[in-house]
Design a protein around this motif. Structure first.
Motif, PDB file in Angstrom:
ATOM      1  N   GLY A  72      46.472 107.722 133.302  1.00 14.13           N
ATOM      2  CA  GLY A  72      47.680 107.022 133.174  1.00 14.13           C
ATOM      3  C   GLY A  72      48.878 107.974 133.188  1.00 14.13           C
ATOM      4  N   PHE A  78      43.223 106.522 129.580  1.00  9.28           N
ATOM      5  CA  PHE A  78      42.999 105.217 128.660  1.00  9.28           C
ATOM      6  C   PHE A  78      41.996 104.426 129.014  1.00  9.28           C
ATOM      7  CE2 PHE A  78      45.627 103.996 132.197  1.00  9.28           C
ATOM      8  CZ  PHE A  78      45.408 102.963 132.482  1.00  9.28           C
ATOM      9  N   ASN A 126      46.649  95.918 128.684  1.00  9.79           N
ATOM     10  CA  ASN A 126      46.993  97.075 128.911  1.00  9.79           C
ATOM     11  C   ASN A 126      48.640  97.437 128.914  1.00  9.79           C
ATOM     12  OD1 ASN A 126      44.037  97.794 130.604  1.00  9.79           O
ATOM     13  ND2 ASN A 126      44.531  98.740 128.956  1.00  9.79           N
ATOM     14  N   LYS A 129      50.052  97.061 125.610  1.00  9.12           N
ATOM     15  CA  LYS A 129      50.019  98.267 124.715  1.00  9.12           C
ATOM     16  C   LYS A 129      50.714  99.516 125.322  1.00  9.12           C
ATOM     17  CE  LYS A 129      45.644  99.404 123.838  1.00  9.12           C
ATOM     18  NZ  LYS A 129      44.475  99.612 123.911  1.00  9.12           N
ATOM     19  N   GLU A 131      50.175 101.293 127.852  1.00 10.64           N
ATOM     20  CA  GLU A 131      49.707 102.083 128.663  1.00 10.64           C
ATOM     21  C   GLU A 131      49.809 102.157 130.458  1.00 10.64           C
ATOM     22  OE1 GLU A 131      45.711 102.348 125.819  1.00 10.64           O
ATOM     23  OE2 GLU A 131      45.792 100.667 127.167  1.00 10.64           O
ATOM     24  N   LYS A 165      54.080 105.157 134.846  1.00  9.89           N
ATOM     25  CA  LYS A 165      52.840 104.512 134.437  1.00  9.89           C
ATOM     26  C   LYS A 165      52.062 103.960 135.562  1.00  9.89           C
ATOM     27  CE  LYS A 165      54.595 103.316 129.631  1.00  9.89           C
ATOM     28  NZ  LYS A 165      55.104 102.260 128.706  1.00  9.89           N
TER      29      LYS A 165
END
Length: 224
Positions: A72, A78, A126, A129, A131, A165
């Protein structure tokens, strides 16, 4: 005009501050788009998630979701979520062994999931979150291969893609470079578009990529 103690002219310092503010605003807007898109997507797709979960359970043994380590932001790892598309006893947890056409490891429902890219939909969690983002370079597994060698050995610029990201979709994907990176051309072009996205990214570009992804991949089913 004299320099200040940090070596900036006053006008340079003003531009630097303005750039930081602009960047911060852009990050806030992008996160807002991510949250809005992820929440709306999960609500709208809840019936589809239920149908796919039942189909996966009825056609093969094992869990509905498959979790795998991915790189990530900043290269940190992750757990990325996907609908399981392979037989449990044949899954490659490392992800280094890439999927190919007519791969015998893929279940019958898994072929549909990959053609439609529905297997990627759980990554909306994801995104929630923090991430992942809706748009960005696709998250790769540690030790990802390119033309038969580790990607960072294939091209030293590879680590630059971790400056943002990772995304559910990206500029490389809408330009036809997804899936295998077994050839030098495929690996080079994937990285080219990933780095190009980082260079020119904007909210407008993100929206454009999302729209193109829906049209090209969800409706036309270019995966395998």
């Amino acid at each position: 005009m004299t320099d200040n103690v940090y070596g900036f002219h006053n006008t340079d310092l003003g531009h630097a501050v303005e750039g930081r503010i602009s960047s911060q605003t852009s990050n806030v807007l992008k996160r807002g788009l991510d949250l809005f898109g992820a929440v709306c997507g999960l609500l709208l797709l809840a019936p589809l998630f239920t149908i796919l979960a039942i189909a996966i359970k009825l056609t093969s043994k094992g869990p509905v979701l498959f979790k795998q380590d991915r790189h990530g932001l900043g290269g940190r790892t992750f757990k990325a979520y996907k609908f399981r598309s392979m037989y449990v006893d044949q899954c490659d947890q490392s992800g280094v062994r890439q999927t190919v056409k007519n791969d015998p490891r893929i279940t019958p429902i898994g072929r549909f999931l990959r053609r439609s890219n529905f297997d990627e939909l759980p990554q909306l969690f994801n995104v929630l979150k923090g991430e992942m983002s809706l748009v960005g370079p696709r998250p790769h597994v540690p030790g990802m291969l390119a033309n038969g060698v580790k990607y960072e050995q294939f091209d030293p610029r590879y680590q630059l893609r971790h400056r943002v990201k990772p995304g559910i979709t990206g500029l490389a994907q809408v330009n036809g470079f997804r899936g295998e990176t077994r050839t030098a051309h495929a690996a080079s072009m994937r990285l080219y578009y990933d780095l190009k996205y980082i260079e020119v990214r904007s909210l407008f570009l993100d929206v454009s990529i999302i729209v193109n992804t829906v049209i090209q991949e969800f409706f036309k089913g270019k995966g395998y």
